[in-house]
Design an enzyme around this catalytic site. Sequence first.
Site, PDB file in Angstrom:
ATOM      1  CD  GLU A 181      30.849 -55.800  52.613  1.00 34.08           C
ATOM      2  OE1 GLU A 181      29.956 -56.057  53.439  1.00 34.08           O
ATOM      3  OE2 GLU A 181      31.242 -54.649  52.378  1.00 34.08           O
ATOM      4  CE  LYS A 218      31.725 -55.706  56.470  1.00 30.83           C
ATOM      5  NZ  LYS A 218      31.720 -54.377  57.071  1.00 30.83           N
TER       6      LYS A 218
END
Length: 300
Positions: A181, A218
Amino acid sequence: MGCILMNKKQFEFMMNGRGFIAALDQSGGSTPGALEGYGISEDEYEGEEEMFDLIHQMRTRVISSPAFTSKKILGAILFKETMERSMEGMPTGDYLWEEKGVIPFLKVDQGKEETEDGVQLMKEMTELDQLLERAKENNIFGTKMRSVIHSANPKGIKKIVEQQFEYGKRIVEAGFIPILEPEVNIDIDDKAEAEEILKDEILKQLEKLESDKIFMFKLSIPDQPDFYTELIEHPQVLRVVALSGGYSQQEAVDKLSENHGLIASFSRALLQDLQVEQSDEEFDEVLKDAVDKIYQASIT
C-alpha cells in the site's frame, strides 16, 4: 494439508470473487479517531487496554452483523490486537473464515517515518518475523503494509516502491499474499503526476519478480479512471484494491465506480455512519447500506 487446501480456496475466492475488502485495521495511533467517529470520546476510557477493548467491541459488532457477509465482502484487514482476540468464542481469523466466509488479512507495518523526499517510508519492521509466525498460527491469508506519497518526487516514490517490494518478497517467502500500500495523499496538487511515477515504478518491480510470486496492491483511487488497468490485468497481481483516503463514502463510491476491476478496501467510508448508540437493528441497516453501495462500486 487442510491449511494448504483452505489457502487455495481462499486464493481462488480472492481472485474470482465479487466484492470488496473491509479495512478494520486502525492501530494504536488511529484508534482514538475511529472511536470518536463511532461516538466514544477520549474522556470515556483510560489507557490503551480500555481503548483496545472498546475498538474490539466495535469491530465484533461490525463483523458479526448479518450485513457483513461473503456475498459482498471478500476479505477483512485486521490489526494485530484484533487477530490476537476472539469473536463469539473463536479466534478472530477463524471466525471470519469459518463463520463468515471472509478472508483474514493482517496489517504488519510498524508505522511510518518522517517525510523525506516527499514520501513517508515505513519504519523498519523489526517484528515482522514474529508477526508472521503469529499470523500463521491464526490462519491469516495475507498481510498489508502502508507508506505514503506526499509529492510527485521520483526519488522518493522509487524508494517507497522498492521498500514495499523488498518486504513483500519476504512475506511471500513466508507463505502469505502481501498487499503493498503505497498510498498517494489525495490532497496534493501533483497527485496525477505522482500516480504516473508510482505506476511506472511498480511495473518495473513486477518485471523483476520471479514468476511464481503473487502480490496485491492497495492504491488511492486514481485521478484518471481505469489508470491502473495494466496492474489489474498483470498475471502476478491477484487483485488491486482502493483505499478511500479521506474521501467521504459518496465521493469514494462515485470515483471507484469509474474504475473497472478496481475493488474497494475502505475503512472510514465503510464505517463513517455507524454509531455506538444505534440499536442493533439501526446499526445493521446502516452497515448494510454502506456495504451495498461499496459492493456496487466494486463490481462495476
